[in-house]
Design an enzyme around this catalytic site. Structure first.
Site, PDB file in Angstrom:
ATOM      1  N   HIS A  70       1.098  -0.639   0.377  1.00 36.78           N
ATOM      2  CA  HIS A  70       0.252   0.623   0.497  1.00 36.78           C
ATOM      3  C   HIS A  70       0.905   1.284   0.174  1.00 36.78           C
ATOM      4  CE1 HIS A  70      -2.755   2.785   0.845  1.00 36.78           C
ATOM      5  NE2 HIS A  70      -4.250   2.003   1.246  1.00 36.78           N
ATOM      6  N   THR A 150      -5.804  20.606 -52.793  1.00 34.23           N
ATOM      7  CA  THR A 150      -6.243  19.895 -52.568  1.00 34.23           C
ATOM      8  C   THR A 150      -6.862  18.737 -52.840  1.00 34.23           C
ATOM      9  OG1 THR A 150      -8.517  20.677 -53.815  1.00 34.23           O
ATOM     10  CG2 THR A 150      -7.827  21.971 -51.852  1.00 34.23           C
ATOM     11  N   HIS A 151      -6.966  17.799 -51.750  1.00 33.27           N
ATOM     12  CA  HIS A 151      -6.511  16.205 -52.241  1.00 33.27           C
ATOM     13  C   HIS A 151      -5.636  15.634 -53.133  1.00 33.27           C
ATOM     14  CE1 HIS A 151     -11.204  16.389 -51.827  1.00 33.27           C
ATOM     15  NE2 HIS A 151     -11.503  17.022 -52.630  1.00 33.27           N
ATOM     16  N   SER A 273      21.563   3.760 -43.791  1.00 28.96           N
ATOM     17  CA  SER A 273      22.150   3.196 -43.947  1.00 28.96           C
ATOM     18  C   SER A 273      23.336   2.909 -45.372  1.00 28.96           C
ATOM     19  CB  SER A 273      22.312   2.314 -43.178  1.00 28.96           C
ATOM     20  OG  SER A 273      21.803   1.217 -43.630  1.00 28.96           O
ATOM     21  N   LYS A 278      19.698  10.099 -49.397  1.00 28.43           N
ATOM     22  CA  LYS A 278      18.805   9.757 -48.541  1.00 28.43           C
ATOM     23  C   LYS A 278      19.121  11.668 -47.627  1.00 28.43           C
ATOM     24  CE  LYS A 278      15.798   7.926 -48.921  1.00 28.43           C
ATOM     25  NZ  LYS A 278      15.269   7.253 -48.300  1.00 28.43           N
ATOM     26  N   GLU A 285       8.474  12.643 -38.989  1.00 34.58           N
ATOM     27  CA  GLU A 285       7.514  11.586 -39.048  1.00 34.58           C
ATOM     28  C   GLU A 285       7.915  10.595 -37.025  1.00 34.58           C
ATOM     29  OE1 GLU A 285       8.879   9.485 -43.350  1.00 34.58           O
ATOM     30  OE2 GLU A 285      10.574   8.802 -41.266  1.00 34.58           O
TER      31      GLU A 285
END
Length: 447
Positions: A70, A150-151, A273, A278, A285
């Protein structure tokens, strides 16, 4: 929340040391309130002794709890050891007045409310800082042309500053939700086993809550109603969704086929890697990923609202996890978004290039209205506008050189528009005649 995503100030709020320090202060204040009230045997001298000698060690609390199973009893036992350590043998122990007439939730819930206010205050500072950054950068790029989508499809011209501006307004709404959630959460209850003040005077509750900057719950059971915590978790979840939305925009704009904006890429940073070329939007993300955690935790808050009768403890373990994790994750997300948006790299020349990629199709709405102004019906005008637009689309989709949209209109005898009118229509700034009104409102925005 794992250390990787924990900033120091927020992390300390949810550490046992801070929780027990708040517990200690609540128990001391309750003793002082009882002494002030004068209904039980505690004197002001007793209360002063308790304040001067009360202490705890987390390790000792853990040791006692391993036996008692407790946490509150373990804490009280540990604190009593400090309070009574210098009391002469045979004398009455001042620790007997600690937790007088209280139940565990009186202590735990009131302390949790205080922790929540501490945590929300940090998030509010985060919101203010990021909101001000977005507002500043909105004016920095007030006149930087880009295409609106848009879209995911090119729509009409706008300016990049409007993107930053819309983010600033979203953060202002987040600020309002968090302030409201803070008000709802800033409540304490010291009302006994089922909220009837059976062994304690309401004066103690009022005294402690005022000293802690909390409102006394007008009618608690054994616990504060968990709709309060659900509202907090919901506000955190909506705020996380806002950051997720912004981060997603950055990810989309950093796509190789778009590359209008890019999160900072530090010197020495490696993107992959296997593929040294990149430059991935890993921070954006990460924000999107952590938003899923905060949003999912809100569901736990909703489930915690329904308890058996005056309470059960089904909420307890779950909220110890989700409250700390949601606040900690969101605070971390804000730190990453602040870094990202303050240093967001923009490429205005690429934006102009993208405006022109659809060969003038983005001006079709102005062409439609101009043809209607010549006296033909909207339906007939739509046919002319769309017929020529689809021909341009076909060239673009098949990577064919071909006439621009304006050139096709000029060659269409049914598109009866003068050179001067076409010059007026095919000007991106023709869409932005009321831009200044948007930025006038933004200028008045304050956090």
């Amino acid at each position: 929340m794992i250390p990787r995503y924990t900033r120091p100030a927020m992390g300390k709020i949810w550490e046992p040391e801070n929780k027990f320090a708040i517990w200690k202060e609540i128990e001391i204040l309750a003793c002082e309130a009882q002494a002030e009230l004068g209904q039980c045997g505690i004197t002001k001298e007793d209360a002063a002794w308790i304040r001067d000698h009360a202490d705890f060690k987390v390790e000792r609390i853990d040791e006692i709890e391993s036996v008692t199973n407790h946490d509150v009893i373990a804490f009280l036992t540990c604190m009593a050891e400090y309070i009574d350590a210098e009391v002469s043998e045979g004398d009455e122990k001042p620790s007997r007045w600690v937790h007088y007439g209280m139940t565990s939730s009186d202590l735990g819930d009131t302390a949790l409310s205080y922790q929540i206010t501490q945590a929300i205050d940090i998030i509010l500072e985060d919101v203010k800082a990021l909101g001000e950054t977005c507002k500043r950068r909105a004016f920095e790029f007030e006149d930087t042309l880009c295409v609106g989508r848009t879209h995911g499809i090119h729509a009409e011209p706008m300016t990049f500053g409007m993107k930053f501006g819309s983010w600033a307004w979203a953060l202002k709404r987040a600020q309002g939700r968090l302030l409201q959630a803070r008000e709802v959460a800033a409540a304490g209850a010291i009302s006994g086993a089922v909220g009837t003040y059976s062994s304690i005077d309401p004066f103690v509750e009022q005294y402690v809550c005022e000293k802690m900057g909390l409102a006394a719950d007008p009618l608690s059971t054994q616990v504060l109603a968990r709709d309060r915590h659900a509202q907090v978790l919901a506000a955190l979840a909506v705020t996380a969704s806002t950051l997720e939305s912004i981060a997603l925009q950055v990810r989309l704009m950093q796509e190789s086929d778009v590359i209008e904006a890019e999160e900072p890429f530090k010197k020495g940073q490696k993107g992959s890697s296997a593929m040294p070329h990149k430059r991935n939007p890993i921070t954006a993300e990460r924000v999107c990923g952590l938003a899923r955690v905060v949003k999912a935790n809100a569901q736990v808050g909703f489930d915690n609202v329904a308890l058996w009768f005056e309470r059960d403890i089904s909420h307890s373990g779950a909220e110890r996890v989700v409250l700390a994790d949601s606040f900690t994750a969101l605070d971390y997300m804000f730190s990453k978004m602040q870094w990202m948006l303050d240093g967001l790299q923009l490429y205005p020349e690429r934006m102009i290039h993208n405006i022109n990629r659809t060969r003038g199709l983005i001006y079709s709405s102005k062409v439609l209205l101009a043809l209607v102004d010549t006296g033909i019906t909207r339906e007939d005008a739509y046919v002319i506008v769309q017929r020529n637009a689809m021909a341009v689309w076909d060239d673009i989709q098949n990577a064919l050189d071909g006439p621009t949209y304006r050139e096709r209109l000029e060659a269409d005898p049914e598109a009866n528009l003068s050179k001067e009118k076409l010059d007026e229509i095919f000007d991106p700034w023709a869409f932005l005649g009321h831009k200044d009104e948007v930025f006038r409102k933004l200028k008045e925005l304050e956090f």
